[in-house]
Design a protein around this motif. Structure first.
Motif, PDB file in Angstrom:
ATOM      1  N   ALA A   1       0.814  -1.213   0.000  1.00 40.04           N
ATOM      2  CA  ALA A   1       0.000   0.000   0.000  1.00 40.04           C
ATOM      3  C   ALA A   1       0.851   1.267   0.000  1.00 40.04           C
ATOM      4  CB  ALA A   1      -0.939  -0.004   1.206  1.00 40.04           C
ATOM      5  N   VAL A   2       1.946   1.274   0.757  1.00 40.03           N
ATOM      6  CA  VAL A   2       2.791   2.464   0.806  1.00 40.03           C
ATOM      7  C   VAL A   2       3.430   2.709  -0.560  1.00 40.03           C
ATOM      8  CG1 VAL A   2       4.868   3.485   1.831  1.00 40.03           C
ATOM      9  CG2 VAL A   2       3.196   2.331   3.280  1.00 40.03           C
ATOM     10  N   ARG A   3       3.861   1.636  -1.217  1.00 34.74           N
ATOM     11  CA  ARG A   3       4.393   1.774  -2.566  1.00 34.74           C
ATOM     12  C   ARG A   3       3.313   2.334  -3.503  1.00 34.74           C
ATOM     13  NH1 ARG A   3       8.558  -1.163  -4.794  1.00 34.74           N
ATOM     14  NH2 ARG A   3       8.324  -2.706  -3.116  1.00 34.74           N
ATOM     15  N   THR A   4       2.067   1.906  -3.311  1.00 33.40           N
ATOM     16  CA  THR A   4       0.967   2.445  -4.097  1.00 33.40           C
ATOM     17  C   THR A   4       0.835   3.948  -3.878  1.00 33.40           C
ATOM     18  OG1 THR A   4      -0.233   0.351  -3.951  1.00 33.40           O
ATOM     19  CG2 THR A   4      -1.509   2.306  -4.536  1.00 33.40           C
ATOM     20  N   GLY A   5       0.952   4.385  -2.609  1.00 37.23           N
ATOM     21  CA  GLY A   5       0.881   5.806  -2.304  1.00 37.23           C
ATOM     22  C   GLY A   5       1.946   6.603  -3.022  1.00 37.23           C
ATOM     23  N   LEU A   6       3.146   6.061  -3.091  1.00 37.57           N
ATOM     24  CA  LEU A   6       4.226   6.744  -3.802  1.00 37.57           C
ATOM     25  C   LEU A   6       3.887   6.881  -5.285  1.00 37.57           C
ATOM     26  CD1 LEU A   6       8.011   6.041  -3.283  1.00 37.57           C
ATOM     27  CD2 LEU A   6       7.080   6.395  -5.556  1.00 37.57           C
TER      28      LEU A   6
END
Length: 220
Positions: free
Chosen positions: A46-51
């Motif tokens: 999810a954090v990679r998605t945010g980036l």
């Protein structure tokens, strides 16, 4: 001198429509806040998605200028504007394909579609001075918010909240840039950026017309 809010807030009668138009940005702002507090609640990617969301938004901020050029002509019917929007979306899919290849997944396409929905909602009014003012102001606010958000999260200390060193180690973020080594910066940036965009659309806040290119005086 007239203030940003007092001179350009829309009547309450259009609140429902503006609320619907602000929904995509508001949903993303809430998602970034939730991700900041509990990053693993949405899965390790999810954090990679945010980036990637913030990278895609950078592309779409540029696309908004082209969108405005497509929709602002009073002689262009809505069907033609929608066709132009589709053509623009296809063009920018070339850029998004690079993100898809990097992620090894289809979800950047869904991100792109959701973000494009927020941009398209701005273009569905009646062509004329009011729509021109709205689109040019929205683009200027997006650019300023993006630049301010990047600068603030680089220069100011951003609390980790749920993104502790132990959690970050589990995320497997590649690269050595700030957004990879301190992912709370990009997550905080996303929460700030999309909250501003949602508030701007909900209350129809606009920059004074005389500060925007091609607009000689504020709206009546």
């Amino acid at each position: 001198m007239e203030s940003f809010h007092e001179s350009h807030a829309k009547p309450r009668s259009g609140l429902v429509g503006r609320a619907l138009g602000s929904l995509p940005d508001a949903a993303l702002a809430a998602w970034f806040v939730a991700l900041w507090i509990s990053p693993l609640a949405f899965g390790p990617a999810a954090v990679r998605t945010g980036l990637v969301v913030m990278l895609v938004e950078f592309v779409l901020v540029h696309a908004s200028a082209m969108l405005g050029a497509i929709v602002l002509s009073e002689r262009v019917p809505r069907a033609t504007r929608l066709t132009g929007l589709g053509a623009m979306a296809a063009l920018y899919l070339v850029f998004i394909a690079a993100f898809v290849a990097e992620a090894g997944s289809w979800w950047p396409l869904a991100v792109f579609a959701w973000l494009l929905l927020a941009k398209a909602a701005l273009a569905m009014g009646r062509p004329g001075p009011d729509l021109r003012h709205r689109l040019q102001s929205a683009w200027a606010v997006a650019v300023m918010t993006y630049l301010v958000g990047v600068a603030a999260t680089v220069m100011l200390p951003v609390p980790r909240l749920g993104l502790t060193p132990a959690v970050v180690a589990e995320l497997g973020l590649s690269g050595s840039g700030l957004w990879s080594t301190r992912p709370q910066t990009v997550i905080a940036f996303g929460a700030f950026y999309f909250a501003v965009q949602a508030a701007t659309r909900l209350f129809d806040l606009r920059l004074p017309a005389h500060t925007l290119p091609g607009l000689g005086s504020p709206r009546a």
